[in-house]
Write a protein that holds these residues in place. Structure first.
Motif, PDB file in Angstrom:
ATOM      1  N   CYS A 189      38.629  35.168  40.762  1.00 23.91           N
ATOM      2  CA  CYS A 189      38.597  36.345  39.870  1.00 23.91           C
ATOM      3  C   CYS A 189      37.509  36.152  38.818  1.00 23.91           C
ATOM      4  N   SER A 214      37.705  36.710  35.841  1.00 25.92           N
ATOM      5  CA  SER A 214      38.287  36.157  34.613  1.00 25.92           C
ATOM      6  C   SER A 214      38.244  34.628  34.605  1.00 25.92           C
ATOM      7  N   HIS A 232      44.917  33.464  40.479  1.00 26.57           N
ATOM      8  CA  HIS A 232      46.153  34.247  40.344  1.00 26.57           C
ATOM      9  C   HIS A 232      46.201  35.389  41.362  1.00 26.57           C
ATOM     10  N   GLU A 233      45.394  35.278  42.415  1.00 24.00           N
ATOM     11  CA  GLU A 233      45.393  36.310  43.457  1.00 24.00           C
ATOM     12  C   GLU A 233      45.603  35.567  44.761  1.00 24.00           C
ATOM     13  N   ASP A 256      44.356  41.642  41.805  1.00 24.66           N
ATOM     14  CA  ASP A 256      43.445  42.471  41.009  1.00 24.66           C
ATOM     15  C   ASP A 256      42.656  43.459  41.872  1.00 24.66           C
TER      16      ASP A 256
HETATM   17 ZN   LIG Z   1      42.148  38.504  37.797  1.00 24.85          ZN
END
Ligand SMILES: [Zn+2]
Ligand SMILES: [Zn+2]
Length: 329
Positions: free
Chosen positions: A37, A39, A56-57, A138
């Motif tokens: 990501c 982020s 987190h994906e 996301d």
């Molecule tokens: Zn993300």
């Protein structure tokens, strides 16, 4: 288990970590695909080593459902990246992002992840693991939630400022919903991806004045809606300049204070400025429906790297020469 550690200064390593220990109502997931990501780039490029990673994906297969009433071994799942408490009024409505006691997903670039079962989402049999990362994370979650916030209609002119993976997802979603999308970036490679996923027009804002170009494309009206997907003050300001009368600017790029001329940019033109964060757990079935109706999600995924090549994966993503990049243990 093996997992990726961010070392800072654009370096990562793959090393041994203890296997996760399940608590009540958690499932143990063998990771199949874990998406990088945007982020995570702060941690990747920053000077300090992290204990683990910010992934987190993720999708994978449940290999220990002994503490769960909802899942069984062998279930294919994705994981919602915002872990609501599961008990409060927001969580009861499937709106984990509003939960006051939410937690973040603790890092998914690893062989194993333990997750509370109420944040896991079952993947339909026809959804490949990499596509599942975008449907449950996301990739498509953010654009879907943004489209609900914007109320996009067919025929709207929608500017997407910044076409990294989130901007690309928004370009695809908005085009699929019938908008005429104008994608703006300074990276020609990513603009070509934007065209590929549905942008009607692309503008390299280093080579052409984006305000003049958008005026021309919209017959002087400017955009009905503008999505800011970079997270810099100058791109947020650009989004406010690209939107026409009675239009809406939606911000997705995380950042702090940005000066807004309240009279000149909002009041006098009935402009709406709004935020939108991640997506609601409860929105997942609708996202899957769009996939089944032809949303070409796989087009955003440009790279798959085995976990031992995590350094290559992060470097390629960081350099902007990729769409969505998957790490596969
Ligand atoms: Zn993300
Ligand atoms: Zn809650």
């Amino acid at each position: 288990m093996l997992g990726v550690q961010l070392l800072g200064n654009s370096k990562v390593t793959v090393k041994e970590y203890p296997d996760p220990v399940l608590t009540e109502n958690q499932v143990l997931i063998q990771v199949k695909d874990s998406g990088i990501c945007g982020s995570e780039m702060h941690g990747f490029r920053g000077p300090n080593p992290q204990e683990f990673n910010g992934g987190h994906e993720v999708t994978g297969v449940v290999i220990d459902a002994g503490k769960s009433q909802r899942f069984k071994n062998g279930d294919r799942v994705g994981v919602h990246g915002v872990w609501g408490c599961g008990e409060c009024r927001w969580c009861m409505a499937g709106q984990y992002t509003f939960c006051d006691n939410r937690e973040s997903c603790p890092g998914t670039h690893a062989e194993l992840v333990a997750a509370p079962d109420h944040v896991c989402l079952k993947l339909p049999d026809d959804v490949p693991f990499d596509v599942g990362v975008l449907l449950t994370g996301d990739g498509m979650g953010v654009p879907y939630h943004a489209s609900r916030r914007l109320g996009t209609k067919g025929g709207d002119f929608v500017c997407v400022v910044g076409v990294g993976p989130i901007g690309l997802g928004n370009t695809m979603m908005q085009s699929f919903l019938g908008a005429e999308v104008i994608a703006i970036d300074i990276n020609d490679y990513r603009l070509s991806l934007a065209k590929d996923v549905g942008a009607a027009h692309t503008i390299n804002s280093q080579k052409n004045n984006p305000i003049e170009a958008v005026k021309e494309l919209t017959h002087g009206m400017l955009a009905d809606k503008c999505i800011e997907a970079v997270g810099r003050p100058e791109t947020a300001k650009l989004a406010l300049k690209l939107v026409g009368k009675a239009g809406t600017v939606l911000t997705l790029g995380e950042q702090g204070d940005v000066p807004v001329n309240v009279s000149g940019e909002l009041i006098r033109y009935d402009v709406t400025l709004m935020g939108s964060w991640f997506y609601h757990y409860a929105e997942y079935p609708a996202i899957v429906d769009l996939y089944h109706r032809g949303l070409p999600v796989a087009k955003i995924i440009t790279d798959h790297f085995p976990m031992e090549k995590a350094q290559e994966a992060f470097t390629k993503f960081s350099e902007g020469q990729a769409g969505k990049v998957m790490i596969e243990p």
